[in-house]
Write a protein that holds these residues in place. Structure first.
Motif, PDB file in Angstrom:
ATOM      1  N   GLN A 110       3.921  38.343  34.563  1.00  0.00           N
ATOM      2  CA  GLN A 110       5.153  38.185  35.342  1.00  0.00           C
ATOM      3  C   GLN A 110       6.174  37.332  34.585  1.00  0.00           C
ATOM      4  OE1 GLN A 110       5.584  39.719  38.451  1.00  0.00           O
ATOM      5  NE2 GLN A 110       7.735  39.139  38.140  1.00  0.00           N
ATOM      6  N   ALA A 111       5.709  36.284  33.918  1.00  0.00           N
ATOM      7  CA  ALA A 111       6.603  35.423  33.135  1.00  0.00           C
ATOM      8  C   ALA A 111       7.216  36.196  31.968  1.00  0.00           C
ATOM      9  CB  ALA A 111       5.833  34.208  32.627  1.00  0.00           C
ATOM     10  N   LEU A 112       6.389  37.057  31.338  1.00  0.00           N
ATOM     11  CA  LEU A 112       6.893  37.869  30.232  1.00  0.00           C
ATOM     12  C   LEU A 112       7.968  38.830  30.723  1.00  0.00           C
ATOM     13  CD1 LEU A 112       6.809  38.936  27.331  1.00  0.00           C
ATOM     14  CD2 LEU A 112       4.899  40.421  28.000  1.00  0.00           C
ATOM     15  N   TRP A 113       7.732  39.448  31.881  1.00  0.00           N
ATOM     16  CA  TRP A 113       8.731  40.387  32.420  1.00  0.00           C
ATOM     17  C   TRP A 113      10.062  39.678  32.727  1.00  0.00           C
ATOM     18  CZ3 TRP A 113       9.927  45.178  32.462  1.00  0.00           C
ATOM     19  CH2 TRP A 113      10.884  45.667  33.348  1.00  0.00           C
ATOM     20  N   GLU A 114       9.976  38.462  33.211  1.00  0.00           N
ATOM     21  CA  GLU A 114      11.189  37.708  33.534  1.00  0.00           C
ATOM     22  C   GLU A 114      11.979  37.351  32.282  1.00  0.00           C
ATOM     23  OE1 GLU A 114       9.872  34.450  35.894  1.00  0.00           O
ATOM     24  OE2 GLU A 114       9.483  35.683  37.676  1.00  0.00           O
ATOM     25  N   GLN A 115      11.296  37.326  31.128  1.00  0.00           N
ATOM     26  CA  GLN A 115      12.025  37.140  29.863  1.00  0.00           C
ATOM     27  C   GLN A 115      12.693  38.440  29.401  1.00  0.00           C
ATOM     28  OE1 GLN A 115       9.888  35.075  26.687  1.00  0.00           O
ATOM     29  NE2 GLN A 115       8.515  34.158  28.199  1.00  0.00           N
ATOM     30  N   ILE A 116      12.065  39.559  29.758  1.00  0.00           N
ATOM     31  CA  ILE A 116      12.604  40.856  29.343  1.00  0.00           C
ATOM     32  C   ILE A 116      13.835  41.243  30.164  1.00  0.00           C
ATOM     33  CG2 ILE A 116      12.107  43.349  29.222  1.00  0.00           C
ATOM     34  CD1 ILE A 116       9.181  42.606  28.664  1.00  0.00           C
ATOM     35  N   VAL A 117      13.831  40.936  31.463  1.00  0.00           N
ATOM     36  CA  VAL A 117      14.884  41.378  32.373  1.00  0.00           C
ATOM     37  C   VAL A 117      16.297  40.981  31.921  1.00  0.00           C
ATOM     38  CG1 VAL A 117      15.843  41.066  34.702  1.00  0.00           C
ATOM     39  CG2 VAL A 117      13.425  41.607  34.400  1.00  0.00           C
ATOM     40  N   PRO A 118      16.537  39.759  31.415  1.00  0.00           N
ATOM     41  CA  PRO A 118      17.907  39.412  31.003  1.00  0.00           C
ATOM     42  C   PRO A 118      18.514  40.365  29.982  1.00  0.00           C
ATOM     43  CG  PRO A 118      16.576  37.433  31.137  1.00  0.00           C
ATOM     44  CD  PRO A 118      15.638  38.595  31.321  1.00  0.00           C
ATOM     45  N   PHE A 119      17.677  41.118  29.263  1.00  0.00           N
ATOM     46  CA  PHE A 119      18.217  42.088  28.317  1.00  0.00           C
ATOM     47  C   PHE A 119      18.976  43.205  29.023  1.00  0.00           C
ATOM     48  CE2 PHE A 119      16.947  41.717  23.808  1.00  0.00           C
ATOM     49  CZ  PHE A 119      16.418  40.433  23.874  1.00  0.00           C
ATOM     50  N   ALA A 120      18.752  43.342  30.332  1.00  0.00           N
ATOM     51  CA  ALA A 120      19.527  44.336  31.080  1.00  0.00           C
ATOM     52  C   ALA A 120      20.979  43.893  31.208  1.00  0.00           C
ATOM     53  CB  ALA A 120      18.911  44.531  32.463  1.00  0.00           C
ATOM     54  N   GLN A 121      21.227  42.597  31.017  1.00  0.00           N
ATOM     55  CA  GLN A 121      22.601  42.100  31.048  1.00  0.00           C
ATOM     56  C   GLN A 121      23.236  42.227  29.669  1.00  0.00           C
ATOM     57  OE1 GLN A 121      22.097  38.134  32.509  1.00  0.00           O
ATOM     58  NE2 GLN A 121      21.542  38.798  34.571  1.00  0.00           N
ATOM     59  N   TYR A 122      22.639  41.581  28.684  1.00  0.00           N
ATOM     60  CA  TYR A 122      23.160  41.712  27.316  1.00  0.00           C
ATOM     61  C   TYR A 122      22.124  41.133  26.361  1.00  0.00           C
ATOM     62  CZ  TYR A 122      26.631  42.071  23.624  1.00  0.00           C
ATOM     63  OH  TYR A 122      27.327  42.437  22.489  1.00  0.00           O
ATOM     64  N   GLY A 123      21.721  41.909  25.405  1.00  0.00           N
ATOM     65  CA  GLY A 123      20.749  41.404  24.446  1.00  0.00           C
ATOM     66  C   GLY A 123      20.467  42.415  23.360  1.00  0.00           C
ATOM     67  N   PHE A 124      20.100  41.903  22.186  1.00  0.00           N
ATOM     68  CA  PHE A 124      19.700  42.785  21.087  1.00  0.00           C
ATOM     69  C   PHE A 124      18.838  41.977  20.127  1.00  0.00           C
ATOM     70  CE2 PHE A 124      24.312  41.835  20.797  1.00  0.00           C
ATOM     71  CZ  PHE A 124      24.269  40.807  19.869  1.00  0.00           C
ATOM     72  N   ASN A 125      18.231  42.646  19.188  1.00  0.00           N
ATOM     73  CA  ASN A 125      17.279  41.965  18.315  1.00  0.00           C
ATOM     74  C   ASN A 125      17.979  41.048  17.314  1.00  0.00           C
ATOM     75  OD1 ASN A 125      18.116  43.559  16.085  1.00  0.00           O
ATOM     76  ND2 ASN A 125      16.817  45.233  16.808  1.00  0.00           N
ATOM     77  N   LYS A 126      17.184  40.204  16.652  1.00  0.00           N
ATOM     78  CA  LYS A 126      17.747  39.161  15.796  1.00  0.00           C
ATOM     79  C   LYS A 126      18.517  39.734  14.603  1.00  0.00           C
ATOM     80  CE  LYS A 126      14.485  35.484  16.959  1.00  0.00           C
ATOM     81  NZ  LYS A 126      13.442  34.553  16.446  1.00  0.00           N
ATOM     82  N   SER A 127      18.038  40.828  14.044  1.00  0.00           N
ATOM     83  CA  SER A 127      18.740  41.402  12.885  1.00  0.00           C
ATOM     84  C   SER A 127      20.150  41.854  13.269  1.00  0.00           C
ATOM     85  CB  SER A 127      17.939  42.583  12.323  1.00  0.00           C
ATOM     86  OG  SER A 127      17.857  43.635  13.266  1.00  0.00           O
TER      87      SER A 127
END
Length: 453
Positions: free
Chosen positions: A31-48
Motif C-alpha cells: 500500500q505504501a508503494l502504491w501511494e508513491q506511484i499515484v502522484p505520477f498521475a499528476q506529473y512525473g517522469f524518470n530521472k533521465s
C-alpha cells in the motif's frame, strides 16, 4: 496513469495491492508503494528525462543571459503562428529598449534575425506572404544581390509569386519601404506596378530587355518621395497590425500619451505588480481586440444574459478583460475591435491561467479625451514671427473667431525670455477650431492642453 482518470487509478490500485498480497507481499508495504506511484498521475517522469529537461533549461538560460538578441530572435521565430504571443513578446522587447526592425525585402531572412543591436522581423512573419513567397524573395535576392526599385523587385520574382495579395501584404507591412517610402502611393498603384513588372518580365524572356534599358531602371515611374504627403498614421499602423499582428512604426495610443500620463493611467505591464501590492481598483487604457460575446449560464429556468471578453492592449502589454452582464449592457456600444478606451476595472486572477485580468466596471472613448479632461489650453507664441502689429492682430482675430469655453493661456517666447500671459480680450476658445486656424499661423506643436488649471 497517463490518462489521469482517478476512478481508473483507484481500480488499478485495488488490483495492484490484491495481486501483490496474493503473491506473499506485506499489505502495508504494498500500500505504501502504491501511494508513491499515484502522484505520477499528476506529473512525473524518470530521472533521465529530468536530467534532459534540466540541461535544456540551463542552455536556454545561458543564451538568454549572454546572447539575449539571438535568444529572442529564435523565440520570436518560434511564435510566428501565434499572433497574440508574438505581439506580447514584441511589446515586451520594445519596452526593454530592444529595437525591432521592420521586415525588408533587402535585409530580412525568412525568420527573425539579429541585426546589429536590434532584431529584424523575418519575412515569414508577414501574413499573406507564406513560406513559398518568402523563399522566392530570398532566392531572387541572392541572384540580384540588392533590389533598387519596386518594379525591379517584382520582375525578379516568379510570376506565380508576384501577385496582388503578396504585394499588398509587403506594402502594408513596410517590407518595401527601402525601395519606396510611401505605402499609400504603392497601394494606389498596385495593379499598375504588377502589370509593368509582368510586361518587363515577358520582354526579358523574349530577349528584348535591352530595348527598355531594364538593367539601369531605378525610378519605377513613381512620384518623387519628397512631393508626396505621408500616409495617415492610423492607416499606416492599421496595415502593420493587419499584416504582422503588432505595431512597429508607433502605436495608436501614442497620440494620447501626454494626457494619459498626466491623468495617472496605469500601464498594463504594471498590473501584476499592482495585484501583488494589494491594489484592486485600477484605471487603464488600451485598444480592444479579440472581442467575443458570451452568455451566462441559465438560472432558475431563465436564459443566460449577454456578456463579453476581449483583450485590452497598450504599448507595454495585452491583458484579458471581462465585461459581465450589467457592465456589458451599459458599455456594449463602446466595446468593439480597434476602439481605444479608458477603462475603470477591478483586478482579478483568471481561473484558467492564474494571470491578472480586468473586470470592467466603466469605460469611455479616448477620442477627444484631451478636450474632456483639459482645464485650459496654452498657445506658445514665438515673438520673432509676430513683430508687426498686423501679424499680432491676425493672431488675436483667430482667437476671437474661435471663442469657446476652454480657458486660454499664452506663452510668449523671445530671444532671452519667456512670459506667461492671460489675454484680456478672449477668455476661452474652442480648441478644435483654433488648432486648424493656428496651423497656418504657427505651424504644428504650438497648442498644448493643460490638465491642472
Amino acid at each position: 496513469m497517463g490518462k489521469k482518470i482517478k476512478e481508473l487509478i483507484d481500480q488499478q490500485g485495488e488490483a495492484f495491492v490484491a495481486g501483490a498480497v496474493a503473491k506473499g507481499y506485506d499489505r502495508a508495504k504494498v500500500q505504501a508503494l502504491w501511494e508513491q506511484i499515484v502522484p505520477f498521475a499528476q506529473y512525473g517522469f524518470n530521472k533521465s528525462h529530468s536530467v534532459a529537461y534540466a540541461f535544456v533549461a540551463y542552455q536556454t538560460a545561458y543564451l538568454k543571459v549572454y546572447y539575449p538578441l539571438h535568444f529572442w530572435a529564435a523565440t520570436l521565430s518560434s511564435e510566428v503562428d501565434d499572433t497574440d504571443q508574438l505581439a506580447f513578446y514584441v511589446n515586451s522587447l520594445k519596452a526593454k529598449g530592444i529595437p525591432i526592425l521592420p521586415p525588408d525585402v533587402n535585409s530580412s531572412r525568412d525568420t527573425f534575425t539579429v541585426e546589429g543591436n536590434a532584431i529584424r522581423v523575418g519575412l515569414v512573419a508577414v501574413k499573406g506572404l507564406g513560406e513559398t513567397a518568402a523563399k522566392a524573395i530570398l532566392a531572387a535576392r541572392q541572384q540580384h544581390r540588392r533590389f533598387t526599385s519596386v518594379v525591379g523587385f517584382l520582375r525578379a520574382l516568379p510570376e506565380r509569386v508576384a501577385n496582388k495579395r503578396v504585394l499588398e501584404s509587403l506594402i502594408r507591412s513596410g517590407s518595401l519601404d527601402s525601395l519606396y517610402p510611401h505605402r499609400g502611393v504603392l497601394l494606389d498603384k498596385l495593379d499598375w506596378l504588377l502589370e509593368r513588372a509582368n510586361h518587363q518580365r515577358q520582354s526579358l524572356a523574349a530577349g528584348q530587355g535591352f530595348l527598355f534599358g531594364l538593367e539601369s531602371e531605378e525610378g519605377d515611374g513613381l512620384p518623387a518621395p519628397e512631393s508626396v504627403a505621408p500616409m495617415p498614421s492610423q492607416e499606416l499602423l492599421a496595415g502593420e497590425r493587419e499584416t504582422l499582428g503588432f505595431y512597429l512604426s508607433g502605436h495608436p495610443l501614442d497620440r494620447y500619451q501626454n494626457v494619459l500620463q498626466v491623468l495617472g493611467i496605469m500601464p498594463l505591464s504594471q498590473l501584476e505588480k499592482a495585484w501583488e501590492e494589494g491594489e484592486r481598483e485600477v484605471t487603464v487604457a488600451g485598444l480592444v481586440s479579440g472581442m467575443a460575446q458570451h452568455k451566462t449560464r441559465e438560472k432558475n429556468g431563465q436564459g443566460g444574459r449577454p456578456m463579453a471578453s476581449f483583450l485590452l492592449e497598450d504599448q507595454t502589454a495585452a491583458v484579458r478583460a471581462v465585461a459581465f452582464p450589467d457592465a456589458f449592457a451599459r458599455l456594449q456600444s463602446l466595446l468593439e475591435n480597434g476602439r481605444a478606451l479608458r477603462v475603470v476595472a477591478t483586478l482579478a486572477k483568471s481561473s484558467r491561467d492564474d494571470k491578472v485580468e480586468l473586470r470592467v466596471e466603466d469605460a469611455s472613448p479616448l477620442e477627444g479625451i484631451e478636450l474632456r479632461k483639459a482645464r485650459a489650453v496654452r498657445l506658445t507664441i514665438p515673438l520673432s514671427r509676430f513683430e508687426s502689429k498686423e501679424r499680432l492682430e491676425e493672431l488675436m482675430d483667430a482667437l476671437s473667431e474661435c471663442e469657446g469655453n476652454l480657458p486660454v493661456r499664452l506663452r510668449l517666447v523671445g530671444e532671452s525670455f519667456r512670459a506667461e500671459v492671460l489675454p484680456a480680450r478672449v477668455l476661452g476658445v474652442d480648441p478644435e477650431k483654433l488648432q486648424k486656424r493656428l496651423l497656418a499661423l504657427l505651424g504644428p506643436g504650438h497648442v498644448e492642453y493643460l490638465y491642472n488649471g
